[in-house]
Motif scaffolding. Structure first.
Motif, PDB file in Angstrom:
ATOM      1  N   GLU A   1       0.803  -1.212   0.000  1.00  9.90           N
ATOM      2  CA  GLU A   1       0.000   0.000   0.000  1.00  9.90           C
ATOM      3  C   GLU A   1       0.844   1.274   0.000  1.00  9.90           C
ATOM      4  OE1 GLU A   1       0.834  -1.606   2.747  1.00  9.90           O
ATOM      5  OE2 GLU A   1       1.614   0.180   3.712  1.00  9.90           O
TER       6      GLU A   1
ATOM      7  N   ALA B   1       8.914  -4.705   3.048  1.00 10.00           N
ATOM      8  CA  ALA B   1       8.638  -6.096   2.665  1.00 10.00           C
ATOM      9  C   ALA B   1       9.846  -6.710   1.961  1.00 10.00           C
ATOM     10  CB  ALA B   1       7.397  -6.164   1.778  1.00 10.00           C
TER      11      ALA B   1
ATOM     12  N   TRP C   1      17.760   1.063   6.323  1.00 14.44           N
ATOM     13  CA  TRP C   1      17.526  -0.224   6.984  1.00 14.44           C
ATOM     14  C   TRP C   1      18.073  -1.368   6.137  1.00 14.44           C
ATOM     15  CZ3 TRP C   1      15.212   1.083  11.596  1.00 14.44           C
ATOM     16  CH2 TRP C   1      15.107   0.032  12.519  1.00 14.44           C
TER      17      TRP C   1
ATOM     18  N   PHE D   1      18.299 -10.017  14.805  1.00 13.53           N
ATOM     19  CA  PHE D   1      18.937  -9.138  13.825  1.00 13.53           C
ATOM     20  C   PHE D   1      18.574  -7.682  14.137  1.00 13.53           C
ATOM     21  CE2 PHE D   1      20.151 -12.139  10.364  1.00 13.53           C
ATOM     22  CZ  PHE D   1      19.589 -13.292  10.885  1.00 13.53           C
TER      23      PHE D   1
ATOM     24  N   VAL E   1      13.668  -3.348  23.429  1.00 12.83           N
ATOM     25  CA  VAL E   1      14.634  -3.226  24.525  1.00 12.83           C
ATOM     26  C   VAL E   1      14.615  -4.482  25.401  1.00 12.83           C
ATOM     27  CG1 VAL E   1      15.243  -1.907  26.584  1.00 12.83           C
ATOM     28  CG2 VAL E   1      14.476  -0.724  24.526  1.00 12.83           C
TER      29      VAL E   1
ATOM     30  N   VAL F   1      14.530 -13.236  15.745  1.00 10.65           N
ATOM     31  CA  VAL F   1      13.875 -11.929  15.834  1.00 10.65           C
ATOM     32  C   VAL F   1      14.442 -11.014  14.767  1.00 10.65           C
ATOM     33  CG1 VAL F   1      13.503  -9.897  17.285  1.00 10.65           C
ATOM     34  CG2 VAL F   1      13.664 -12.155  18.346  1.00 10.65           C
ATOM     35  N   TYR F   2      13.565 -10.331  14.035  1.00 10.21           N
ATOM     36  CA  TYR F   2      14.031  -9.259  13.167  1.00 10.21           C
ATOM     37  C   TYR F   2      13.538  -7.934  13.729  1.00 10.21           C
ATOM     38  CZ  TYR F   2      15.771  -6.710   9.278  1.00 10.21           C
ATOM     39  OH  TYR F   2      16.497  -5.816   8.517  1.00 10.21           O
ATOM     40  N   HIS F   3      14.471  -7.124  14.196  1.00  7.41           N
ATOM     41  CA  HIS F   3      14.105  -5.796  14.704  1.00  7.41           C
ATOM     42  C   HIS F   3      13.903  -4.878  13.499  1.00  7.41           C
ATOM     43  CE1 HIS F   3      14.871  -6.520  18.981  1.00  7.41           C
ATOM     44  NE2 HIS F   3      15.857  -7.306  18.590  1.00  7.41           N
ATOM     45  N   CYS F   4      12.671  -4.408  13.319  1.00 11.03           N
ATOM     46  CA  CYS F   4      12.359  -3.628  12.113  1.00 11.03           C
ATOM     47  C   CYS F   4      11.990  -2.193  12.472  1.00 11.03           C
ATOM     48  CB  CYS F   4      11.241  -4.321  11.323  1.00 11.03           C
ATOM     49  SG  CYS F   4       9.716  -4.549  12.224  1.00 11.03           S
ATOM     50  N   ALA F   5      11.829  -1.370  11.448  1.00  5.38           N
ATOM     51  CA  ALA F   5      11.520   0.045  11.678  1.00  5.38           C
ATOM     52  C   ALA F   5      10.117   0.183  12.280  1.00  5.38           C
ATOM     53  CB  ALA F   5      11.639   0.826  10.378  1.00  5.38           C
ATOM     54  N   PHE F   6       9.910   1.309  12.952  1.00  2.67           N
ATOM     55  CA  PHE F   6       8.738   1.533  13.792  1.00  2.67           C
ATOM     56  C   PHE F   6       7.409   1.183  13.108  1.00  2.67           C
ATOM     57  CE2 PHE F   6       7.618   4.794  17.362  1.00  2.67           C
ATOM     58  CZ  PHE F   6       6.822   3.854  17.974  1.00  2.67           C
ATOM     59  N   GLU F   7       7.236   1.688  11.884  1.00  2.00           N
ATOM     60  CA  GLU F   7       5.944   1.582  11.210  1.00  2.00           C
ATOM     61  C   GLU F   7       5.847   0.370  10.296  1.00  2.00           C
ATOM     62  OE1 GLU F   7       8.627   3.164  10.543  1.00  2.00           O
ATOM     63  OE2 GLU F   7       8.314   4.847   9.196  1.00  2.00           O
ATOM     64  N   THR F   8       6.785  -0.588  10.436  1.00  2.00           N
ATOM     65  CA  THR F   8       6.872  -1.648   9.429  1.00  2.00           C
ATOM     66  C   THR F   8       6.646  -3.059   9.965  1.00  2.00           C
ATOM     67  OG1 THR F   8       9.254  -2.005   9.668  1.00  2.00           O
ATOM     68  CG2 THR F   8       8.566  -0.271   8.143  1.00  2.00           C
TER      69      THR F   8
ATOM     70  N   SER G   1       4.387  -4.892   7.366  1.00  2.00           N
ATOM     71  CA  SER G   1       4.963  -5.023   6.024  1.00  2.00           C
ATOM     72  C   SER G   1       6.226  -5.878   6.060  1.00  2.00           C
ATOM     73  CB  SER G   1       5.243  -3.650   5.400  1.00  2.00           C
ATOM     74  OG  SER G   1       5.810  -2.778   6.343  1.00  2.00           O
ATOM     75  N   THR G   2       7.013  -5.756   7.117  1.00  9.05           N
ATOM     76  CA  THR G   2       8.200  -6.607   7.225  1.00  9.05           C
ATOM     77  C   THR G   2       7.773  -8.064   7.360  1.00  9.05           C
ATOM     78  OG1 THR G   2       9.391  -4.819   8.330  1.00  9.05           O
ATOM     79  CG2 THR G   2      10.341  -7.007   8.510  1.00  9.05           C
TER      80      THR G   2
ATOM     81  N   GLY H   1       6.798  -9.554   4.144  1.00  6.32           N
ATOM     82  CA  GLY H   1       7.991  -9.875   3.350  1.00  6.32           C
ATOM     83  C   GLY H   1       8.678 -11.123   3.855  1.00  6.32           C
TER      84      GLY H   1
ATOM     85  N   GLN I   1      -1.036   2.004   8.772  1.00  2.00           N
ATOM     86  CA  GLN I   1      -1.115   1.909   7.309  1.00  2.00           C
ATOM     87  C   GLN I   1      -0.606   0.558   6.814  1.00  2.00           C
ATOM     88  OE1 GLN I   1       0.402   5.224   4.955  1.00  2.00           O
ATOM     89  NE2 GLN I   1       1.250   3.771   3.494  1.00  2.00           N
ATOM     90  N   ALA I   2       0.568   0.180   7.325  1.00  2.00           N
ATOM     91  CA  ALA I   2       1.140  -1.108   6.905  1.00  2.00           C
ATOM     92  C   ALA I   2       0.263  -2.268   7.390  1.00  2.00           C
ATOM     93  CB  ALA I   2       2.558  -1.251   7.449  1.00  2.00           C
TER      94      ALA I   2
END
Lengths: 384, 300
Positions: A55, A63, A92, A204, B55, B69-76, B79-80, B83, B113-114
């Motif tokens: 989106e 993704a 990232w 990670f 944390v 664990v995949y630490h991803c960006a705040f809003e993702t 979506s992560t 993927g 949104q994601a």
């Protein structure tokens, strides 16, 4: 097999031949045909990949990052505002050392809304830790996607394959579509050293103290420094297999040139028409097209311009309050090596204003008529 | 000699959350993770955006979790996770459960949104929101999950939050995803059961887990479980499931609905409220409860 295809489809074919496994993308003019063709390829199984129809571009890159860390070969494409929206995720991807490959169609940043080409979108991302390839033909677009995967996966650094809006994206050219079996031989499957899997659980990207963070960035730069050599090595390998060399720069009649026009993207081939005309009228002109902007090919630039009397860098971009960005880099390449060589910085073609052979003739005339640049930057074709 | 009796466990004794984590005392989010992972098991991958859990898990190179664990960006988070699921499938792993694990800020606000995108596509992920009703990791700033009346560092007492908590479960229901459930860490078996049920469903599943935060609520750590039980019994946070966006089922049938007064009094974040304000809040809780009951009844 030869086909007449548009630049956008050259990206799609490149992603297909590279056997991309996950594609996540969001539509934006002038990129849309890239993802339209890829979604058809995924639907009819020409390409065995999952296409996540996200989106937003921010989610597209997120993704891609998720798929890449899971161990899949991953591709996306975008343009302009979409690339800007991805900005956070570009860091990232590179910081996470994930070899995502992305097509970017150079389109000017709004406002005002523009769908036409200039390079401020991709060059605004120059410090995100991505490799950047600026292409000048549809063939080069297709070939570079395949090479970019190879280089990216070897170094664990993502790549951006960049082409001009409309001048390439929507322009049809004859393109040799390489044989899949040969591409497979050139580009083996993606087998990352570590990946996200319950079979070997790791965390990670967690909280990283000053004790470790510095070294992670040092390693990214050290691996980026390996890229010029690897791009040339894989470019020669590509030439052996497919007959087309893919290097860092592409120089034309520079050896004996008094004036060298430095360009990037499609403007390079336009410059060559001007170079030929100038040669006919007795001016020894040459063209240096810089293909790879990150990592910057410092040594190649120094070597190619070393016998010239003047260098004119033509930028289809600007760093406001400073100069055109290729101009900055060319000067920094020469610093401490040849400070006496006059380097002129020109800004042309912003927002898709045409750059024609006569533009280059005008640029050459200005550079040839002065001993040294009298202005920080020289604007070509601007209405004042 | 007589064989000793064995304790009958209501939850599996496998622990995938290690004790050496960085949670505060009385942290509800940690219990939420513990119960959910007991249900999902080791073939699970977590995508954790910026939140308390980025944390709690521990700094590089440590992790208190025995799952990747995949630490991803705040809003993702969503979506992560989408993927990761696609990527795992393309490399031949169709078994692993992929979980987006986010706080309320990362879910109700910056990640919505994601999350909406993934839910609309019905991507095959479990999205867990542990809800401590503010940005606790950054120091107790209000989120759209913060309830009416609460103090936070960005809703000071003189200007406390004067809008209701966003109804994220109704928003998710509007996406017609196969499974949504609310849960509370005071009802460990219910959390476990819902996570287990979610695991066996395909498509986007959304678990909304109430997770007290003594640090941010100015409550006593030993009251976390009590608060997480009271919030269900007074119907501020009812426990229910929504299947396919339309079938509502209550998980705990509250017979003797308690007033919210005692619940509020255990938390410093509500200390400034006047009796009139509490009365207004009670009326809102009653209206929300009646609305939920109508949805449950119309599902039957």
């Amino acid at each position: 097999m030869k086909k007449v295809i548009m630049g956008n489809h050259a990206l799609s074919y490149g992603a297909m031949l590279a056997r991309s496994q996950v594609i996540a993308a969001y539509p934006i003019t002038p990129q849309t045909q890239v993802v339209e063709l890829l979604s058809e390829m995924c639907a009819d199984k020409t390409l065995d990949a999952k296409f996540i129809k996200v989106e937003s571009e921010h989610s597209a890159m997120a993704a891609c990052i998720g798929a890449s860390v899971a161990g899949a070969r991953t591709f996306t494409a975008t343009s302009s505002q979409g690339l800007a929206l991805m900005h956070e995720m570009l860091h990232w991807a590179s910081g996470g050392r994930l070899p995502v490959v992305m097509g970017d169609i150079n389109r000017s940043m709004g406002p005002g809304w523009s769908i036409w080409t200039d390079q401020n979108d991709s060059l605004s991302q120059r410090d995100t830790g991505w490799m950047q390839y600026y292409c000048a033909s549809n063939q080069e677009v297709l070939d570079t996607v395949i090479q970019a995967f190879k280089v990216s996966e070897r170094l664990a650094i993502p790549s951006m394959v960049i082409l001009d809006a409309f001048a390439l994206s929507h322009t049809y050219e004859v393109v040799d579509i390489p044989d899949q079996a040969k591409v497979d031989e050139y580009l083996p499957p993606f087998r990352p050293q570590v990946r996200l899997t319950p079979d070997d659980p790791h965390a990670f990207g967690g909280l990283t103290s000053p004790e470790h963070y510095f070294e992670l960035r040092y390693k990214l730069q050290k691996d980026m420094e390996k890229a010029p050599g690897l791009i040339e090595e894989t470019g020669r390998e590509f030439e052996t297999m497919f007959g087309r060399y893919l290097g860092l720069v592409d120089d034309y009649l520079c050896d004996d040139a008094d004036i060298i026009l430095v360009t990037s993207g499609t403007a390079g081939y336009t410059a060559r028409v001007a170079v030929d005309d100038m040669r006919k009228s007795g001016i020894k002109a040459g063209n240096l097209r810089i293909k790879v902007f990150r990592p910057f090919p410092f040594e190649h630039v120094r070597r190619i311009v070393k016998n010239a009397k003047k260098v004119a860098v033509v930028d289809r971009n600007i760093s406001y309050g400073h100069h055109g960005m290729f101009f900055q880099e060319v000067k920094s390449a020469l610093y401490g090596h040849d400070d006496s060589l006059p380097v002129f910085g020109f800004i042309a073609g912003l927002g898709g204003r045409d750059i024609t052979p006569s533009t280059f003739r005008e640029i050459a005339d200005i550079a040839l008529s002065k001993d040294r640049p009298e202005e920080e930057i020289i604007w070509i074709g601007v209405k004042r | 000699m007589k064989k000793p009796r064995t304790m009958k466990l209501s939850l599996p004794d496998e622990e995938l959350v290690g004790s050496g984590n960085l949670a505060c005392q009385g942290c509800g989010a940690t219990l939420a993770m513990r119960y959910v992972l007991k249900a999902l098991g080791q073939r699970t991958v977590l995508c954790i955006p910026a939140c308390c859990w980025s944390v709690i898990d521990g700094p590089f190179p440590h992790s208190c979790l025995d799952v990747p664990v995949y630490h991803c960006a705040f809003e993702t988070a969503a979506s992560t996770a989408s993927g990761v699921k696609a990527g795992l499938e393309m490399v031949g792993d169709t078994e692993t459960t992929v979980v987006a694990w986010a706080g309320d800020g990362g879910t109700f606000d910056i990640g919505i949104q994601a999350l909406s995108g993934a839910a609309e596509r019905n991507d095959d992920i479990i999205y867990v929101c542990y809800d401590n009703e503010a940005y606790m990791n950054t120091g107790i700033q209000r989120s759209s999950a913060t309830p009416f009346g609460a103090w936070t560092t960005t809703t000071p007492v003189k200007h406390f939050k004067n809008r209701p908590k966003k109804d994220i479960d109704a928003i998710m229901a509007a996406h017609r995803i196969p499974y949504i459930a609310t849960a509370s860490i005071a009802y460990a078996e219910d959390v476990y059961k819902k996570a287990k049920k979610a695991k066996d469903i395909q498509g986007t599943r959304f678990l909304h887990i109430y997770a007290p935060c003594p640090t941010g609520w100015k409550s006593r750590p030993e009251d976390s479980i009590r608060l997480a039980r009271m919030v269900v019994q007074n119907s501020i946070f009812p426990l229910y499931e929504i299947e396919n966006g339309e079938k509502y089922t209550l998980s705990i049938k509250v017979k003797d609905k308690k007033p919210i007064h005692d619940y509020l009094k255990l938390q410093g974040r509500f200390r400034h409220l006047t009796e009139d304000q509490i009365k207004f809040m009670q009326e809102e809780v009653d209206k929300n409860w009646a609305r939920l009951l109508r949805k449950v009844e119309s599902s039957d």
